[in-house]
Write a protein that holds these residues in place. Sequence first.
Motif, PDB file in Angstrom:
ATOM      1  N   ASP A 147       8.767  15.852  61.992  1.00 31.91           N
ATOM      2  CA  ASP A 147       9.810  15.696  60.973  1.00 31.91           C
ATOM      3  C   ASP A 147       9.221  15.430  59.590  1.00 31.91           C
ATOM      4  O   ASP A 147       9.794  15.818  58.570  1.00 31.91           O
ATOM      5  CB  ASP A 147      10.752  14.557  61.366  1.00 31.91           C
ATOM      6  N   SER A 148       8.060  14.786  59.567  1.00 29.82           N
ATOM      7  CA  SER A 148       7.457  14.394  58.290  1.00 29.82           C
ATOM      8  C   SER A 148       7.005  15.590  57.454  1.00 29.82           C
ATOM      9  O   SER A 148       6.813  15.459  56.242  1.00 29.82           O
ATOM     10  CB  SER A 148       6.270  13.462  58.537  1.00 29.82           C
ATOM     11  N   VAL A 149       6.834  16.749  58.096  1.00 29.72           N
ATOM     12  CA  VAL A 149       6.345  17.919  57.352  1.00 29.72           C
ATOM     13  C   VAL A 149       7.289  19.109  57.446  1.00 29.72           C
ATOM     14  O   VAL A 149       7.053  20.133  56.795  1.00 29.72           O
ATOM     15  CB  VAL A 149       4.949  18.349  57.844  1.00 29.72           C
ATOM     16  N   LYS A 150       8.336  18.988  58.217  1.00 32.92           N
ATOM     17  CA  LYS A 150       9.267  20.103  58.407  1.00 32.92           C
ATOM     18  C   LYS A 150       9.849  20.548  57.075  1.00 32.92           C
ATOM     19  O   LYS A 150      10.293  19.711  56.278  1.00 32.92           O
ATOM     20  CB  LYS A 150      10.372  19.690  59.381  1.00 32.92           C
ATOM     21  N   GLY A 151       9.816  21.838  56.841  1.00 30.56           N
ATOM     22  CA  GLY A 151      10.326  22.382  55.590  1.00 30.56           C
ATOM     23  C   GLY A 151       9.303  22.450  54.473  1.00 30.56           C
ATOM     24  O   GLY A 151       9.532  23.109  53.455  1.00 30.56           O
ATOM     25  N   ARG A 152       8.170  21.780  54.647  1.00 31.99           N
ATOM     26  CA  ARG A 152       7.108  21.795  53.628  1.00 31.99           C
ATOM     27  C   ARG A 152       5.856  22.502  54.125  1.00 31.99           C
ATOM     28  O   ARG A 152       5.162  23.149  53.336  1.00 31.99           O
ATOM     29  CB  ARG A 152       6.748  20.368  53.221  1.00 31.99           C
ATOM     30  N   PHE A 153       5.544  22.366  55.404  1.00 32.54           N
ATOM     31  CA  PHE A 153       4.334  22.949  55.983  1.00 32.54           C
ATOM     32  C   PHE A 153       4.725  24.109  56.885  1.00 32.54           C
ATOM     33  O   PHE A 153       5.768  24.072  57.547  1.00 32.54           O
ATOM     34  CB  PHE A 153       3.578  21.919  56.823  1.00 32.54           C
ATOM     35  N   THR A 154       3.856  25.132  56.931  1.00 31.99           N
ATOM     36  CA  THR A 154       4.077  26.277  57.797  1.00 31.99           C
ATOM     37  C   THR A 154       2.786  26.601  58.539  1.00 31.99           C
ATOM     38  O   THR A 154       1.747  26.799  57.913  1.00 31.99           O
ATOM     39  CB  THR A 154       4.514  27.510  56.994  1.00 31.99           C
ATOM     40  N   ILE A 155       2.880  26.684  59.862  1.00 35.79           N
ATOM     41  CA  ILE A 155       1.733  27.071  60.682  1.00 35.79           C
ATOM     42  C   ILE A 155       1.855  28.546  61.023  1.00 35.79           C
ATOM     43  O   ILE A 155       2.954  29.058  61.240  1.00 35.79           O
ATOM     44  CB  ILE A 155       1.645  26.198  61.956  1.00 35.79           C
ATOM     45  N   SER A 156       0.706  29.228  61.041  1.00 32.31           N
ATOM     46  CA  SER A 156       0.706  30.645  61.398  1.00 32.31           C
ATOM     47  C   SER A 156      -0.635  30.987  62.025  1.00 32.31           C
ATOM     48  O   SER A 156      -1.591  30.213  61.928  1.00 32.31           O
ATOM     49  CB  SER A 156       0.970  31.525  60.173  1.00 32.31           C
ATOM     50  N   ALA A 157      -0.684  32.154  62.655  1.00 32.47           N
ATOM     51  CA  ALA A 157      -1.913  32.566  63.328  1.00 32.47           C
ATOM     52  C   ALA A 157      -2.201  34.029  63.054  1.00 32.47           C
ATOM     53  O   ALA A 157      -1.274  34.855  63.013  1.00 32.47           O
ATOM     54  CB  ALA A 157      -1.799  32.327  64.829  1.00 32.47           C
ATOM     55  N   ASP A 158      -3.458  34.323  62.850  1.00 38.89           N
ATOM     56  CA  ASP A 158      -3.941  35.707  62.765  1.00 38.89           C
ATOM     57  C   ASP A 158      -4.822  35.905  63.983  1.00 38.89           C
ATOM     58  O   ASP A 158      -5.991  35.496  63.993  1.00 38.89           O
ATOM     59  CB  ASP A 158      -4.716  35.936  61.471  1.00 38.89           C
ATOM     60  N   ASN A 159      -4.255  36.521  65.006  1.00 39.49           N
ATOM     61  CA  ASN A 159      -4.996  36.652  66.262  1.00 39.49           C
ATOM     62  C   ASN A 159      -6.202  37.575  66.120  1.00 39.49           C
ATOM     63  O   ASN A 159      -7.199  37.410  66.826  1.00 39.49           O
ATOM     64  CB  ASN A 159      -4.067  37.145  67.365  1.00 39.49           C
ATOM     65  N   ASN A 160      -6.127  38.515  65.208  1.00 42.44           N
ATOM     66  CA  ASN A 160      -7.274  39.414  65.003  1.00 42.44           C
ATOM     67  C   ASN A 160      -8.473  38.653  64.457  1.00 42.44           C
ATOM     68  O   ASN A 160      -9.626  39.015  64.717  1.00 42.44           O
ATOM     69  CB  ASN A 160      -6.903  40.554  64.063  1.00 42.44           C
ATOM     70  N   LYS A 161      -8.203  37.611  63.676  1.00 42.22           N
ATOM     71  CA  LYS A 161      -9.276  36.812  63.090  1.00 42.22           C
ATOM     72  C   LYS A 161      -9.525  35.522  63.860  1.00 42.22           C
ATOM     73  O   LYS A 161     -10.379  34.728  63.470  1.00 42.22           O
ATOM     74  CB  LYS A 161      -8.938  36.478  61.634  1.00 42.22           C
ATOM     75  N   ASN A 162      -8.754  35.303  64.928  1.00 46.75           N
ATOM     76  CA  ASN A 162      -8.875  34.055  65.702  1.00 46.75           C
ATOM     77  C   ASN A 162      -8.785  32.834  64.798  1.00 46.75           C
ATOM     78  O   ASN A 162      -9.580  31.893  64.912  1.00 46.75           O
ATOM     79  CB  ASN A 162     -10.187  34.032  66.494  1.00 46.75           C
ATOM     80  N   THR A 163      -7.836  32.879  63.895  1.00 43.06           N
ATOM     81  CA  THR A 163      -7.696  31.830  62.904  1.00 43.06           C
ATOM     82  C   THR A 163      -6.241  31.360  62.847  1.00 43.06           C
ATOM     83  O   THR A 163      -5.316  32.181  62.887  1.00 43.06           O
ATOM     84  CB  THR A 163      -8.150  32.315  61.518  1.00 43.06           C
ATOM     85  N   VAL A 164      -6.087  30.059  62.766  1.00 42.48           N
ATOM     86  CA  VAL A 164      -4.764  29.453  62.585  1.00 42.48           C
ATOM     87  C   VAL A 164      -4.735  28.792  61.214  1.00 42.48           C
ATOM     88  O   VAL A 164      -5.716  28.166  60.796  1.00 42.48           O
ATOM     89  CB  VAL A 164      -4.474  28.428  63.686  1.00 42.48           C
TER      90      VAL A 164
END
Length: 129
Positions: free
Chosen positions: A62-79
């Motif tokens: 809840d402390s970061v909802k709406g401000r932080f976004t997590i994503s992943a690039d599986n081709n680069k094995n990077t989050v």
Amino acid sequence: EVQLVESGGGLVQAGGSLLLSCAASGFTSDDQAIGWFRQAPGKEREGISCISSYDGHTKYADSVKGRFTISADNNKNTVYLQMNSLKPEDTAVYYCAAYETETDWVPLLTLNPDEYDYWGQGTQVTVSS
């Protein structure tokens, strides 16, 4: 051997943005959950977001909802963790962590650090007021 390497931390003014990266290698399974955690001095480690490699589903504190976004690039094995509207209380060392499941088993999205087996070395984020 699973390795997680974070980058992108730094000093930013309140209201600013930072993009953290977590480069992952060495997984033996096709399916993992990768999470971002943070720990401020004198405080317990806090889970803030995680993502499933199986279906891309995400979870946020809840402390970061709406401000932080997590994503992943599986081709680069990077989050990634895109952090916007940063506040001084976001100041902490940020860690990425991961755990694996058997291939085709859906990883549980959890922000409990005890569920994670592998950890990066951390990157410092400092938000000035």
